[in-house]
Write a protein that holds these residues in place. Structure first.
Motif, PDB file in Angstrom:
ATOM      1  N   LEU A 622       0.871  -1.174   0.000  1.00 32.08           N
ATOM      2  CA  LEU A 622       0.000   0.000   0.000  1.00 32.08           C
ATOM      3  C   LEU A 622       0.913   1.230   0.000  1.00 32.08           C
ATOM      4  N   THR A 623       0.846   2.002  -1.091  1.00 33.58           N
ATOM      5  CA  THR A 623       1.572   3.279  -1.162  1.00 33.58           C
ATOM      6  C   THR A 623       0.554   4.389  -0.935  1.00 33.58           C
ATOM      7  N   TYR A 624       0.858   5.305  -0.016  1.00 38.75           N
ATOM      8  CA  TYR A 624      -0.146   6.283   0.377  1.00 38.75           C
ATOM      9  C   TYR A 624       0.464   7.659   0.572  1.00 38.75           C
ATOM     10  N   CYS A 625      -0.416   8.671   0.520  1.00 36.55           N
ATOM     11  CA  CYS A 625      -0.057  10.050   0.884  1.00 36.55           C
ATOM     12  C   CYS A 625      -1.152  10.569   1.809  1.00 36.55           C
ATOM     13  N   SER A 626      -0.778  10.896   3.024  1.00 36.25           N
ATOM     14  CA  SER A 626      -1.726  11.430   4.001  1.00 36.25           C
ATOM     15  C   SER A 626      -1.463  12.923   4.127  1.00 36.25           C
ATOM     16  N   ALA A 627      -2.347  13.750   3.539  1.00 41.01           N
ATOM     17  CA  ALA A 627      -2.155  15.198   3.452  1.00 41.01           C
ATOM     18  C   ALA A 627      -2.995  15.899   4.503  1.00 41.01           C
ATOM     19  N   GLY A 628      -2.424  16.075   5.695  1.00 37.92           N
ATOM     20  CA  GLY A 628      -3.125  16.752   6.774  1.00 37.92           C
ATOM     21  C   GLY A 628      -4.275  15.945   7.342  1.00 37.92           C
ATOM     22  N   HIS A 629      -4.411  14.668   6.964  1.00 45.79           N
ATOM     23  CA  HIS A 629      -5.548  13.843   7.363  1.00 45.79           C
ATOM     24  C   HIS A 629      -5.194  13.045   8.620  1.00 45.79           C
ATOM     25  N   PRO A 630      -6.191  12.706   9.448  1.00 42.93           N
ATOM     26  CA  PRO A 630      -5.904  11.857  10.605  1.00 42.93           C
ATOM     27  C   PRO A 630      -5.239  10.556  10.161  1.00 42.93           C
ATOM     28  N   PRO A 631      -4.241  10.069  10.896  1.00 42.76           N
ATOM     29  CA  PRO A 631      -3.477   8.884  10.450  1.00 42.76           C
ATOM     30  C   PRO A 631      -4.346   7.633  10.368  1.00 42.76           C
ATOM     31  N   ALA A 632      -4.207   6.904   9.243  1.00 46.97           N
ATOM     32  CA  ALA A 632      -4.957   5.656   9.060  1.00 46.97           C
ATOM     33  C   ALA A 632      -4.416   4.583  10.002  1.00 46.97           C
ATOM     34  N   LEU A 633      -5.264   3.590  10.299  1.00 51.31           N
ATOM     35  CA  LEU A 633      -4.887   2.484  11.177  1.00 51.31           C
ATOM     36  C   LEU A 633      -4.874   1.188  10.376  1.00 51.31           C
ATOM     37  N   LEU A 634      -3.809   0.408  10.492  1.00 48.89           N
ATOM     38  CA  LEU A 634      -3.694  -0.892   9.827  1.00 48.89           C
ATOM     39  C   LEU A 634      -3.724  -1.973  10.897  1.00 48.89           C
ATOM     40  N   VAL A 635      -4.793  -2.798  10.863  1.00 50.32           N
ATOM     41  CA  VAL A 635      -4.968  -3.880  11.849  1.00 50.32           C
ATOM     42  C   VAL A 635      -4.394  -5.149  11.248  1.00 50.32           C
ATOM     43  N   VAL A 654       3.299   8.601   8.063  1.00 47.48           N
ATOM     44  CA  VAL A 654       4.005   9.503   7.147  1.00 47.48           C
ATOM     45  C   VAL A 654       3.015  10.600   6.749  1.00 47.48           C
ATOM     46  N   GLN A 655       3.265  11.830   7.221  1.00 43.87           N
ATOM     47  CA  GLN A 655       2.291  12.913   7.076  1.00 43.87           C
ATOM     48  C   GLN A 655       2.832  14.044   6.205  1.00 43.87           C
ATOM     49  N   SER A 656       1.908  14.684   5.473  1.00 46.09           N
ATOM     50  CA  SER A 656       2.215  15.880   4.682  1.00 46.09           C
ATOM     51  C   SER A 656       1.197  16.959   5.028  1.00 46.09           C
ATOM     52  N   GLY A 657       1.359  18.160   4.440  1.00 43.19           N
ATOM     53  CA  GLY A 657       0.466  19.278   4.728  1.00 43.19           C
ATOM     54  C   GLY A 657      -0.874  19.166   4.023  1.00 43.19           C
ATOM     55  N   VAL A 658      -1.792  20.062   4.395  1.00 45.40           N
ATOM     56  CA  VAL A 658      -3.139  20.050   3.821  1.00 45.40           C
ATOM     57  C   VAL A 658      -3.080  20.445   2.342  1.00 45.40           C
ATOM     58  N   VAL A 659      -4.195  20.277   1.661  1.00 43.46           N
ATOM     59  CA  VAL A 659      -4.278  20.533   0.222  1.00 43.46           C
ATOM     60  C   VAL A 659      -5.119  21.786  -0.010  1.00 43.46           C
ATOM     61  N   MET A 665       3.646  23.523  -1.475  1.00 44.46           N
ATOM     62  CA  MET A 665       3.571  22.599  -0.342  1.00 44.46           C
ATOM     63  C   MET A 665       4.267  21.297  -0.719  1.00 44.46           C
ATOM     64  N   SER A 666       4.968  20.694   0.237  1.00 49.99           N
ATOM     65  CA  SER A 666       5.691  19.446  -0.026  1.00 49.99           C
ATOM     66  C   SER A 666       4.843  18.252   0.388  1.00 49.99           C
ATOM     67  N   TYR A 667       4.756  17.248  -0.485  1.00 53.17           N
ATOM     68  CA  TYR A 667       3.995  16.031  -0.201  1.00 53.17           C
ATOM     69  C   TYR A 667       4.913  14.825  -0.411  1.00 53.17           C
ATOM     70  N   GLN A 668       4.729  13.807   0.432  1.00 56.79           N
ATOM     71  CA  GLN A 668       5.579  12.629   0.329  1.00 56.79           C
ATOM     72  C   GLN A 668       4.766  11.357   0.470  1.00 56.79           C
ATOM     73  N   ASN A 669       5.297  10.278  -0.096  1.00 55.75           N
ATOM     74  CA  ASN A 669       4.657   8.967  -0.045  1.00 55.75           C
ATOM     75  C   ASN A 669       5.104   8.193   1.187  1.00 55.75           C
ATOM     76  N   GLY A 670       4.201   7.375   1.682  1.00 55.37           N
ATOM     77  CA  GLY A 670       4.531   6.352   2.648  1.00 55.37           C
ATOM     78  C   GLY A 670       4.226   5.001   2.026  1.00 55.37           C
ATOM     79  N   CYS A 671       4.845   3.955   2.520  1.00 59.27           N
ATOM     80  CA  CYS A 671       4.612   2.622   1.946  1.00 59.27           C
ATOM     81  C   CYS A 671       4.615   1.595   3.061  1.00 59.27           C
ATOM     82  N   VAL A 672       3.728   0.612   2.939  1.00 61.00           N
ATOM     83  CA  VAL A 672       3.636  -0.433   3.952  1.00 61.00           C
ATOM     84  C   VAL A 672       3.320  -1.759   3.262  1.00 61.00           C
ATOM     85  N   ARG A 673       3.865  -2.860   3.790  1.00 68.94           N
ATOM     86  CA  ARG A 673       3.591  -4.202   3.256  1.00 68.94           C
ATOM     87  C   ARG A 673       2.251  -4.695   3.777  1.00 68.94           C
TER      88      ARG A 673
END
Length: 761
Positions: A622-635, A654-659, A665-673
């Motif tokens: 899962l590759t994601y970008c969270s832009a000022g959003h509450p952090p997602a939870l992976l169970v 992995v957090q970035s600024g609002v849209v 504004m700088s935005y970055q990807n996060g990645c998780v298996r």
């Protein structure tokens, strides 16, 4: 001899030139020089006389000359003055006399006194040390003192230059520099004014003046700044002790100030004088204009020197370029702060009941508070009469002349349906009849009259006022008032306009209904709970888009505000992200493009928080970008236990600024298996910001606890159970909309040919 100088006119030489020449001569001679009149009053003394004689603390000027000599040094004689009462003759002959020096020690003086040919009875006294060794030692001490002072001045000037070189920090220029100038000049304090079209505005004082009575504003042409501007350089000034007749009049409205160089005396309003006895007024020039005024001063009489003034002129020349840049920065900061305040007040007006009478009054109080001013509400009492609610006196009816003045100021605001909203913001200067009346009443009296027009059948107006000694409202502050009033006016739509907005919102809601597409390998559920009963769309939205090659795009967002603007922005965001996802872009790239799009799309200060994720089922990522959003939870699922969950929760942090708020504004990807059976929970801030009756927030910890409790019970119904937990916590009183999405990854890691996997850019 006149009161304002030694020589008033010399044939062939101008009066100012004579005064300047004489002042220069007196500063160069090593003898003490005193001039006094036929009543014994000292009219003139040079710096050497101030150092030599033990006179009053406020200086020799104006004192009785007999106080300087035996038999009663420092005591004002009771007997009328006569030349015979002096311990020396006034015929020009030399005399030797032992006196008390300024250091309290006996000193032997050689002196001569003679009459001066002038319209009045004037005498001139010249004195010096009798003993040559004493005089030589004193001259040596004086030279050492001057050298030490010069070294200190040079060191302080270099420190100011080095500490402020290329400084962009306004605070540094308005605080540290004032402290360093004060220290360099060995002064009591320093005051700094900035020039504007209407006068000089206080922008800083040294720390020694905290709590001191310093004029916050000086109108144009009120002597000190005008004298310094005319001279083109620093002025060395001293406030004279008030005369007895002036003291008997009570409060001193004006004070006499002497120019230490020309000996001219000026009458200056007490309100604009700094809290000093001796001070140097330094104009700061930029080109042909004075952009600031610096006043460096001492609480007691202090002999200032010409080289002190020249040094301060040099400092001012260096600082002028720095200050002009700082003024520009300060203005931009002031404008930004007022813009943010206007947006906050508009937000309050957009809230429930914001346009009712109390809501409008609270908004006006907020606006006045932001400007450090006082609100004076006004209302029409019928038959052309008006009532002002004064802070101290309460409601007061205006008289005929005042009402005519008010009618002349009131804006002609159109109130017909379909008319363009407009407001009136009118300056109340000191010459206005309303301002004069308020001043006579002892109320704040300078500022602006703000007319919002008719809202809910009633004319809404008021005055935003400051006291007479305060700064007038500047152009940025008047623009702020206009913006706040215009916002209130625009929000005062009739019932028909509100119903139209509601119909548009409902149409947009129907067109952008949240949905989750069917994606093989993913089980998906979504839930939306509105905080209001009215069918007006909010800004929460979500989507799941099936993409080729075992990919999917999951989106959750929250647009600020409600109504048509939020609905239209939400629809645009969903449409744009759907298009971007099919282009094979990475989440950060998608959000970056969306930020540029939103900044050009929205008319209002609208922004969004987003979670955008690309699921690659083949690779199990899962590759994601969270832009000022509450952090997602992976169970996480239990290892080797099929699709059961282990209860272990990971935060995708992995957090970035609002849209839609700022360019660049700088935005970055996060990645998780991902593993088979893992569940992803997305939610909007209405979930964690839900409140209990006691005001406690549900919070991220509350959500994690609820997920850990409900996840073992299985995927089916998990969102309904979480919403029930929220309802119990808030007693079914949500303050914001709540949206949640849960994905379970059922088929992860199925192999695909490498060529079939689309690249992410």
């Amino acid at each position: 001899m006149g009161a304002n100088g030694i020589v008033r006119r010399v044939d062939g030489i101008g009066e100012r030139s004579v005064n300047g020449t004489l002042a220069g001569l007196l500063s160069l001679t090593s003898d003490a020089v005193i001039a006094f009149d036929g009543f014994g009053k000292v009219l003139l003394s040079n710096a050497e006389a101030e150092r030599l004689f033990a006179g009053p603390a406020e200086g020799l000027l104006g004192c009785d000359v007999r106080m300087l000599f035996p038999p009663a040094v420092g005591v004002v004689p009771d007997a009328p003055f006569s030349l015979e009462s002096l311990p020396f003759s006034c015929d020009g002959s030399s005399a030797t006399l032992t006196c008390q020096g300024a250091d309290g020690m006996p000193v032997t003086l050689t002196l001569r006194c003679s009459r001066v040919s002038s319209p009045g009875d004037t005498l001139l006294l010249v004195a010096h040390h009798t003993v040559g060794e004493q005089q030589a030692q004193r001259e040596h001490d004086r030279l050492v003192e001057e050298l030490s002072r010069a070294n200190n001045r040079l060191s302080g000037t270099l420190k100011i230059v080095l500490d402020t070189l290329d400084s962009k920090d306004v605070t540094t220029l308005f605080s540290r520099v004032l402290e360093e100038i004060t220290e360099t000049m060995e002064a009591f304090g320093t005051v700094f004014y900035v020039a504007a079209d209407d006068g000089y505005h206080l922008r800083g004082t040294s720390s020694s003046l905290v709590g001191a009575d310093v004029a916050r504003y000086m109108p144009q042409g009120r002597m000190i700044e005008r004298l310094a501007t005319q001279a083109g350089r620093s002025l060395r000034l001293r406030v004279l002790a008030p005369r007895g007749d002036a003291l008997r009049q009570g409060r001193l409205a004006r004070r006499e100030v002497v120019n230490e160089e020309t000996r001219e005396v000026y009458g200056i309003s007490s309100r604009v004088l700094p809290p000093f006895v001796s001070f140097i007024a330094v104009p700061v020039w930029f080109g042909s204009h004075v952009v600031a005024l610096i006043e460096v001063g001492w609480k007691q009489v202090h002999p200032t020197r010409g080289d002190d003034a020249e040094l301060l002129d040099a400092v001012a020349r260096y600082l002028s370029v720095q200050l002009v840049g700082a003024f520009s920065t300060m203005r931009a900061q002031h404008e930004q702060r007022l813009g943010e305040a206007a947006a906050v007040i508009r937000g309050h007006l957009m809230g429930e009941g914001g346009l009712e009478r109390d809501g409008l009054r609270l908004a006006a109080v907020e606006a006045a508070g932001e400007l450090d001013a006082t609100l004076v509400p006004m209302r029409a009492a019928g038959d052309g009469h008006y009532v002002a609610e004064l802070p101290d006196r309460g409601p007061v009816s205006l008289g005929g002349d005042l009402e005519r003045d008010l009618e002349g100021l009131l804006a002609d605001v159109p109130v017909e349906r379909g008319a363009a909203p407009s407001v009136g913001v009118h300056v109340l200067g000191t010459g206005s009849p309303l301002a004069s009346w308020l001043r006579e009443m002892g109320e704040p009296c300078i500022g602006a009259l703000v007319d919002v027009g008719v809202i809910a059948g009633e004319r809404r107006m008021g005055m935003i006022l400051r006291h007479i000694d305060a700064e007038p409202l500047d152009d940025l502050e008047l623009s702020f008032l206009s913006r706040v009033a215009q916002g209130a006016r625009e929000l005062s739509l009739g019932d028909e306009e509100r119903r139209q907005d509601k119909r548009i919102s409902q149409a947009l809601q129907t067109g952008m209904r949240n949905e989750l597409q069917r994606v093989p390998g993913i089980s998906a559920r979504g839930i939306y709970s509105s905080a209001t009963q009215a069918a007006v769309i909010g800004g929460d939205f979500y989507d799941l888009i099936r993409l080729p090659h075992h990919h999917a795009c999951v989106i959750m967002g929250d647009v600020s505000g409600k109504g048509v603007e939020a609905a239209s922005v939400s629809a645009a965001v969903k449409t744009a992200l759907g298009a971007y996802s099919w282009q094979g872009l990475s989440p950060a790239r998608m959000v970056r493009l969306l930020n540029d799009f939103l900044l050009g799309f929205s008319r209002l200060e609208t922004f969004a928080t987003l979670f955008v994720g690309i699921v690659d089922l083949s690779a199990g990522t899962l590759t994601y970008c969270s832009a000022g959003h509450p952090p997602a939870l992976l169970v996480r699922s239990a290892a080797g236990a099929g699709c059961d969950v282990s209860g272990e929760i990971e935060t995708l942090d992995v957090q970035s600024g609002v849209v839609g708020a700022f360019h660049e504004m700088s935005y970055q990807n996060g990645c998780v298996r991902l593993s088979r059976g893992d569940m992803l929970l997305l939610y909007t801030d209405g979930t964690t910001e839900a409140r209990a009756k006691d005001g406690a927030f549900f919070g991220e910890d509350g959500l994690r606890d609820a997920v850990m409790r409900e996840a073992p019970r299985g995927f089916d119904g998990i969102l309904d159970r979480l919403l029930e937990t929220l309802d119990r916590f808030t007693d079914r009183r949500l303050e914001d909309d709540v949206a949640m999405v849960c994905l379970r990854f059922d088929d992860v890691g199925a192999p695909l040919p490498a060529a079939a996997v689309p690249p992410r850019r």
